[in-house]
Structures are given as C-alpha cells and as structure tokens.
Write a protein that holds these residues in place. Sequence first.
Motif, short mmCIF file in Angstrom:
data_model
loop_
_atom_site.label_atom_id
_atom_site.label_comp_id
_atom_site.label_asym_id
_atom_site.label_seq_id
_atom_site.Cartn_x
_atom_site.Cartn_y
_atom_site.Cartn_z
N ASP A 570 0.83 -1.21 0.00
CA ASP A 570 0.00 0.00 0.00
C ASP A 570 0.87 1.26 0.00
O ASP A 570 0.57 2.24 -0.71
N MET A 571 1.92 1.23 0.78
CA MET A 571 2.80 2.40 0.87
C MET A 571 3.54 2.64 -0.45
O MET A 571 3.68 3.78 -0.91
N MET A 572 3.99 1.56 -1.09
CA MET A 572 4.70 1.71 -2.37
C MET A 572 3.74 2.11 -3.49
O MET A 572 4.12 2.86 -4.40
N ALA A 573 2.50 1.65 -3.41
CA ALA A 573 1.51 2.03 -4.43
C ALA A 573 1.22 3.53 -4.35
O ALA A 573 1.12 4.22 -5.38
N LYS A 574 1.05 4.04 -3.13
CA LYS A 574 0.77 5.47 -2.97
C LYS A 574 1.96 6.32 -3.44
O LYS A 574 1.78 7.39 -4.02
N THR A 575 3.17 5.82 -3.19
CA THR A 575 4.36 6.55 -3.64
C THR A 575 4.41 6.61 -5.16
O THR A 575 4.82 7.63 -5.74
N ALA A 576 3.96 5.52 -5.83
CA ALA A 576 3.98 5.47 -7.29
C ALA A 576 2.91 6.36 -7.92
O ALA A 576 3.10 6.86 -9.04
N THR A 577 1.82 6.56 -7.20
CA THR A 577 0.72 7.32 -7.80
C THR A 577 0.60 8.75 -7.27
O THR A 577 0.08 9.63 -7.97
N GLN A 578 1.11 9.01 -6.03
CA GLN A 578 0.94 10.34 -5.45
C GLN A 578 2.24 10.92 -4.88
O GLN A 578 2.28 12.10 -4.52
N GLY A 579 3.26 10.10 -4.75
CA GLY A 579 4.47 10.55 -4.08
C GLY A 579 5.63 10.85 -5.01
O GLY A 579 5.45 11.25 -6.17
N THR A 580 6.84 10.64 -4.50
CA THR A 580 8.05 11.03 -5.23
C THR A 580 8.27 10.22 -6.51
O THR A 580 9.03 10.64 -7.38
N ALA A 581 7.63 9.05 -6.63
CA ALA A 581 7.81 8.21 -7.82
C ALA A 581 6.72 8.43 -8.86
O ALA A 581 6.68 7.74 -9.89
N GLN A 582 5.83 9.39 -8.62
CA GLN A 582 4.67 9.57 -9.50
C GLN A 582 5.06 9.89 -10.93
O GLN A 582 4.49 9.35 -11.88
N ARG A 583 6.04 10.75 -11.13
CA ARG A 583 6.37 11.19 -12.48
C ARG A 583 6.89 10.05 -13.36
O ARG A 583 6.34 9.84 -14.45
N PRO A 584 7.91 9.28 -12.97
CA PRO A 584 8.35 8.19 -13.85
C PRO A 584 7.33 7.07 -14.00
O PRO A 584 7.29 6.39 -15.03
N MET A 585 6.46 6.84 -12.97
CA MET A 585 5.51 5.74 -13.03
C MET A 585 4.21 6.12 -13.73
O MET A 585 3.33 5.26 -13.90
N ALA A 586 4.09 7.35 -14.14
CA ALA A 586 2.87 7.80 -14.80
C ALA A 586 2.60 6.97 -16.05
O ALA A 586 3.51 6.69 -16.83
N GLY A 587 1.32 6.59 -16.21
CA GLY A 587 0.95 5.82 -17.39
C GLY A 587 1.01 4.33 -17.20
O GLY A 587 0.53 3.58 -18.06
N LEU A 588 1.58 3.85 -16.13
CA LEU A 588 1.64 2.41 -15.87
C LEU A 588 0.39 1.98 -15.11
O LEU A 588 0.01 2.59 -14.11
N SER A 589 -0.21 0.93 -15.60
CA SER A 589 -1.44 0.44 -14.99
C SER A 589 -1.18 -0.87 -14.26
O SER A 589 -0.07 -1.41 -14.29
N GLY A 590 -2.24 -1.41 -13.63
CA GLY A 590 -2.12 -2.67 -12.94
C GLY A 590 -1.57 -2.49 -11.54
O GLY A 590 -1.59 -1.40 -10.96
N GLN A 591 -1.07 -3.57 -10.98
CA GLN A 591 -0.49 -3.54 -9.64
C GLN A 591 0.89 -2.91 -9.71
O GLN A 591 1.84 -3.49 -10.24
N ILE A 592 1.02 -1.69 -9.21
CA ILE A 592 2.31 -1.01 -9.28
C ILE A 592 2.70 -0.51 -7.90
O ILE A 592 1.87 -0.29 -7.02
#
Length: 648
Positions: A570-592
């Motif tokens: 849950d913590m890594m998912a929020k980081t990928a969608t709302q946190g410091t990793a949001q920009r490079p992970m943008a556009g990736l779907s599924g379990q991230i």
Amino acid sequence: MSGDQGTGGYDEYAEYRRHAEHRPHAEYEEHADDGEPARYGEPTEYGEHAEYGEHAEYGEHIHDEEPTEPTAYEEATAYEESTTYEEPAEQADAPAPARSRSRRVWQLAVGAAVVGLLAAGGYGAYNVVNAVTNGSPGDGDHGDHAAAATTTAAAQQPPTAEQADAVAKEFLAAWSRGDVAAASALTDRQDTARTALTAFREAVRTRSFTLTGTGPAPTATPSEPALGFRAKAEFEGSAGAWEYDGALSVVRASDGRTVVRWSPNVIHPHLDAGETIGVRALPNPVVKPTDRNGKPLDAFPSLRTVLAKITPADGSSVVTGQAVVISDGSGKPPEQLFVLTPPSAPEIRLTLDADLQQAAEEAVKQQAAGGKPASLVAIQPSTGHILAIAYADDKFNRALGGGQPPGSTMKVITSAALLEAGLRPDTAAPCKDTTNSPRAWHNDERGDFPDYTLIDDFTHSCNTGFIDKGLEKLQLGTLPSVARNQFGLGLEWHIGVESRDATIPVPKSRDEAAAEYIGQGQIQVNSLAMASVAATVQSGTFRQPVLREDAKRVTAPEKLPAGVAQDLRDMMAKTATQGTAQRPMAGLSGQIGAKTGTVEAGAGKDTNSWFIAYRGDLAVAAEVEGGGHGNSAAGVAAAQVLKAGGKG
C-alpha cells in the motif's frame, strides 16, 4: 658491333666457319694455342679465333650473315651450348689445354649478363641463371650446336595446355597416394615442397586423402596455365569429410621440364607464407546459453562477462572438439576450416528474457549518457528468476558486483521493521525540518510537516520522520536482522554466476543507526539486491534471485509477515501514484509500487539516483551514479523496463 676484328681477324674466323659447315666435327680438329692438335671430346676454345666480346657468338658465325651484337640471353645460351662438354675419362691424365684470353673475356661477358638478369628479377631471370650454371648437357653429348640452341629456346616457352594438364594430374596423383618425394620432384622448389607436404601429412592425419583435377582454373594466364582440383579428406571418428577446392599453376623449369609452381596455397587456398595448417583441439565449450525461450544472448554487451562464466551443470560431461585450422602465430584466433569432432555440452537455458534484456540495455545506455556509471536488474517475483541484467561501467559489472548505499529505497526495510515493532501506516510520524542523532539530519524537501503519518513519511521520503521513529522503536541490530532474515540481504547467494552479497552491518552508535534507517552509512548493496527487495514486497515472500534453474538457493530464516507485506504494498503504491515516484511511473497500470532513493555523494558531487519498483510479476531496481534525484535518471530507466514488461 665495332669494326675491330680481334686477335685472330674476322676473315680467319670465317675460314674456320666454312670448314665447320662442311665437316661436323671440324672444330675438334682445329689447333689449340700451342699448335698441338685438339683431342676429340675436348672443346676448342673459340676465343682463339675471335673473342666473343668483340665478334658475334658461335651461333651467328655458322651462318653466312653479318655478325651482330649478342643479347644477354643469347650470350648465356651460347655459352651453355659451347662450353659444357667434358673430357672422356680415358683422357683424364692428359695435360689441360691452355686457357685463351678470348675465353676469359667471354666469361666476363656472361657474368655481366647474369648480374643484369638478376637485377631485373622474376622467373625468367631464374631460368637463365640456371641455364648458365646448371644447364650442361649429359656426358658424351656432342650433337649439333644449332640443335642445342633450338632446344634451349623451346625450353623457355610456356607449357602447353596438354603439358600442364599432364604434370598437374601426375602431381595430384603422387600427393594423393602420399608419395611426397614424387610430388615435390614435380615442383620448381623441391626441397620447400617436400618439407611443406610432409608437415601437412603429419599435422593433418587423414584416413584417406584424394585429389581430383577439375580442369582449367580462373587464375590461368597465357604464360602460366593453372589447373583446379578438388580435395577430399576423411578422418577416423569423423562422420563427414573435409572437402575444398584448390588450384595450382604450372611453369617451365630451367631445364625445360614442365613443373608445378610451388607456393603454400597449393596445399590450401587460404594458406599463406608464415602460416601453419593442422588439427587442433577446440576450446572446451563454455555452453552457449540461451534465454528462457531459447533465444540467443550473445549480442547483449552487458551479458558478455556473465555468459563467459556459465558452466555446465554438476555431473555434466563436456566433449572437447577438434578442427583443422590455419594459424599465423600472432595470437589471433585461428581460421577454422573443418570440424572433425564438435565440442558438446548440455544446453543451458538461463532465466533471462531476451526482449526484456534489450529494453534494459537501452534504458541503461540512455541514462548513462555522458559517462555516468549505471545498472539495472529485473526479477520475476513469483519465481526469483533474473530476467534482465544491464550495466554501464568501464570497470566491472556493477549490477551484480557493485556495492554502495541505496538511499531512501532502504526505507522499505526500515518500514517493515517499524511495522513489526507495532506501528501502522497511519501512525503519526511528524516530519521535522531537522533532527539529531546527535548528528544533524534534514530532508530534501525543507520545512516542518507535523501532521505526517508513517505512510506520508514514506510517500514523500522524509528522512527525519524515519530517523526519529527508528531511534525510538528499534534496537541497534533490528534493521540488519529484518534485512537478513526476511529479505535475504546478507545471506550468501548462489545465482549461477559470481555476485556480491549485500552488507548491512550492525550499527555501533545512534548516528550509524540513523544513517542506516535512510539507506546511508556503511550499507553496501547493488541493483540485484534491491530488485529482490521490490520482488519480496510484491510477492510477500523472499525468493533468492537466480540466473539458472539448477542454482542452489538459500532461503530466508523467517517469512515476511503477510500483514506487513500488504502494508508495504500500500505504501509503495501510494508513492507510485501520489508521491516522489509519480512522475516516472505515470501511465503504468495494474499492480504497481515504487520507492525513490537519493544518495549524497560528497561535497561538490551530484547525488546518486536510485529507484525500485514493480508492476505485476516484474520487479526492477536501477541506479545511476551522479544521476540526481531518484525519480529522474534511475526512475526513468526502471519505468522504461516496466513498460516493456507489458503486463499489469
């Protein structure tokens, strides 16, 4: 020619000529210088009557023509015809005739002609020199000198097609039956040919060797016919036969024989001077590994050192092969002409995926532009299979062998330790602008955030929040224990090739502990280790990464608690969608899920960029030395590979 008539006078010599024309052996009845009659079988020295340097040669005097200046070729030929008779054995004790001045002059003239021909070079010069020095008729040969001149001239003519074909067939037949002496005798360099053919026979030991003429070769010229042939060699223990096409040139030797012009490429068209041909053992096969789908991996730069270390499985046998090769002694790999017995080893399919490897190579290359060392590893969480290994470094494979602090990507393990110590993702964990351990610490994002929870600290990568909670809730040895027992970091891994294990020492002070909580200090990991951390979170279970199925794995002493694993996802998912990793992970779907890391490299140096992430059953870790913030260079590379993975 000048008007001087020499010591004997032109008329006097002409008188001799007239006598000689009507009496074939008149020359043997002429008187020598001392007035004594000449013996039969002892040549009269024509220099007594006319010095050849001043008058025409003998071949000209026997005709009723005006004498002309002799050419070097005519002088050499005339000398051969006029001066090679030997005395009969029964006259051996008779006194030798006096050598005339004219003979000495003739010898000087011949010497000058030979020197000129040698300076001109070429096969023609070789023929003439041999004619002068070794071209004597046999004992008792007292035939007509004009006929001898005609024979010598004919000996200089190129071989006819019929003659060339005949000697080529004879040479090939002798070589085929192993008669080296007979074959070499049919060449223009007998000793050299004998040595080479003998060496070939001993170095290339065949069961049978046949040579068959194939007719005129394309290299033929009007002056030097060339014949092609087909060679076929069979070897004991070899199923196939070695066959190749060759060619040989035919020339006229100095003695008039038709012979093969010898050169190394008579044996094989690729064999040159200074090279050797023979049967050599092929290197023991380091099996040619493929990816998990059987695709070749040789083209990938990052795998060259990896593939070279792949060995056959335990108990597997390796067959050393043999081949006919040409070597030049320079150390370069020999030219392989024919494989007698191929090397063999069991096929080994690695866990790598060629398509994903290509994506990893391209991603690292782009982020390493400008000479930045970088690496990336991709792992399948459900199996622990290593799917891609890429690096850019002049020194070594840093993806598997490197060791450096991972920065805030280590907060995944620190969070696991805190969660196991009783914290929840929503537990209050204020993010202060600075804190002390007693060493002073601060965040990349300056300011105080008193309302942050643990998941907020993780999402925004707050250093002070993790340091404060770590020093409050954890013992000095807790973080290394969780890293080892649940994530496998610090265990001895056997992935199928050499790799460096992670080092997370037990801190000796609060300052050292504070540094480890945020991935600094004495921690040494690489992309392989951190890709495994992401894979462990995604699957909930540590599976030691492997490059081949038969690798001996280690297992973690403890299992990551299921609830902790879910909280981390849950913590890594929020980081990928709302946190410091949001920009490079943008556009990736599924379990991230993702986590960034930024490591200080010292005063005046750019920070090192780290990034770990997963998407479905694919986990990736990337690092770029001097790459800046974690969401820039390393984040871009990792996301690029996750996109290439194609599954959510």
